[in-house]
Design a protein around this motif. Structure first.
Motif, PDB file in Angstrom:
ATOM      1  N   PRO A  79       0.845  -1.201   0.000  1.00 16.73           N
ATOM      2  CA  PRO A  79       0.000   0.000   0.000  1.00 16.73           C
ATOM      3  C   PRO A  79       0.882   1.253   0.000  1.00 16.73           C
ATOM      4  N   LEU A  80       0.634   2.172  -0.921  1.00 15.46           N
ATOM      5  CA  LEU A  80       1.434   3.390  -1.025  1.00 15.46           C
ATOM      6  C   LEU A  80       0.501   4.599  -0.954  1.00 15.46           C
ATOM      7  N   SER A  81       0.780   5.496  -0.068  1.00 18.09           N
ATOM      8  CA  SER A  81      -0.038   6.695   0.086  1.00 18.09           C
ATOM      9  C   SER A  81       0.651   7.893  -0.540  1.00 18.09           C
ATOM     10  N   VAL A  82      -0.134   8.910  -0.828  1.00 21.12           N
ATOM     11  CA  VAL A  82       0.428  10.165  -1.322  1.00 21.12           C
ATOM     12  C   VAL A  82       1.369  10.761  -0.273  1.00 21.12           C
ATOM     13  N   ARG A  83       1.005  10.627   0.998  1.00 22.12           N
ATOM     14  CA  ARG A  83       1.847  11.155   2.067  1.00 22.12           C
ATOM     15  C   ARG A  83       3.230  10.510   2.055  1.00 22.12           C
TER      16      ARG A  83
ATOM     17  N   SER B 195       1.967  17.023   1.262  1.00 23.59           N
ATOM     18  CA  SER B 195       1.113  16.259   0.347  1.00 23.59           C
ATOM     19  C   SER B 195       0.519  17.138  -0.748  1.00 23.59           C
TER      20      SER B 195
ATOM     21  N   ILE C   7      -1.353   9.000  -8.375  1.00 21.43           N
ATOM     22  CA  ILE C   7      -2.159   7.778  -8.333  1.00 21.43           C
ATOM     23  C   ILE C   7      -2.286   7.173  -9.728  1.00 21.43           C
TER      24      ILE C   7
END
Length: 299
Positions: free
Chosen positions: A212-216, A226, A242
């Motif tokens: 899982p990769l977040s923008v943060r 962000s 994304i």
């Protein structure tokens, strides 16, 4: 040479450090004739440690080198030194044919201790020689420069005795012409801060796309907030982070669909998609076929 006005590169789907070896140790020179979109939808944003020359034969499109994009057409020659980000795509509805010429600078003698290596080849390897992003038929010395590539092509097709020497001579002559006509010059290239941040981020995605990769988390790699990161990435690459992440994951999924016996669900989950329906939808939007159809069509 007067460069065209740069244009924003539209929708590159990914960028990464390509480590696949395209050349052989004894003769590190290879030519790939390609057609977009018949052979592949586009050459996605990436970089590698070898020298690359893209020679447009027919049609028109957009080539991106580092953070700048250019219109290219039949006859354009794009120079991509080692370590430089680059991509290529056709204009909508236009069939584009080109040659992708890839070689290791050791092929030319960059490891030999002589004046040619010290003055030209080693600086080229270290990005201390600046070439124009592209050479057009209007550029100084174009006929002679293009003639070197055409002669090398002919030698590779005929494979006559001594053709390897002839190809090497053609490429060395090409670089000498770039200096002779003022299209190359000694100039230290260290890369912009944006380019280096983008490379670091692309490495991060390449190593962690299956998690899982977040923008943060992505913003932290670049040292941005962000909100600033999202604006910066869209302005620099042309799509959202994304969209880029999904594009990279879909590419890795397609590779596994073709090369492994894993189930579609296993592949989707292993490439970072936690919803099979969403994966199938994005895959079909990207490639025009479903994952199962892609597996069925694989050789």
């Amino acid at each position: 040479m007067t460069e065209k006005n740069s244009v924003p590169f539209i929708n590159p789907k990914e960028a990464y450090h390509e480590t696949k070896r395209h050349t052989q140790a004894m003769f590190p020179y290879n030519v790939y004739p390609c057609t977009i979109p018949q052979d592949l939808p586009a050459v996605l944003l990436h970089w590698q440690d070898t020298m690359e020359i893209i020679y447009i034969k027919k049609g028109a499109g957009t080539a991106q080198v580092d953070l700048t994009a250019f219109d290219v057409q039949a006859g354009t020659i794009v120079f991509v030194p080692p370590g430089r980000l680059h991509s290529l795509r056709n204009h909508p509805g236009v069939r584009m044919e080109y040659e992708n010429i890839i070689f290791d600078l050791s092929f030319l003698g960059s490891t030999v201790l002589d004046i040619c290596s010290q003055k030209y080849l080693q600086p080229l390897q270290k990005n201390q020689v600046m070439f124009p992003a592209f050479i057009t038929p209007e550029s100084n010395g174009y006929r002679e420069i293009a003639g070197c590539l055409d002669e090398a092509d002919d030698l590779c097709r005929r494979r006559c005795a001594g053709y390897e020497l002839g190809v090497k001579a053609c490429i060395l002559k090409l670089f000498s012409l770039l200096f002779e006509f003022g299209e190359a010059r000694q100039l230290s290239y260290t890369g912009s801060k944006d380019t280096e941040k983008l490379k670091a981020l692309l490495n991060y995605v390449e190593l962690n796309y299956h998690h899982p990769l977040s923008v943060r988390a992505a913003a932290d790699v670049c040292g941005y907030s962000s909100s600033h990161f999202m604006r910066w990435f869209k302005q620099t690459v042309g799509i959202s982070f994304i969209q880029h992440l999904n594009g990279y994951r879909l590419k890795k999924a397609l590779e596994q669909i073709k090369d492994t016996d894993k189930t579609i669900l296993e592949i989707a989950e292993g490439c970072g998609f936690d919803n099979l329906s969403n994966f199938n939808r994005l895959f079909k939007k990207q490639y025009g076929i479903t994952p199962r159809e892609a597996r069925k069509n694989s050789p």
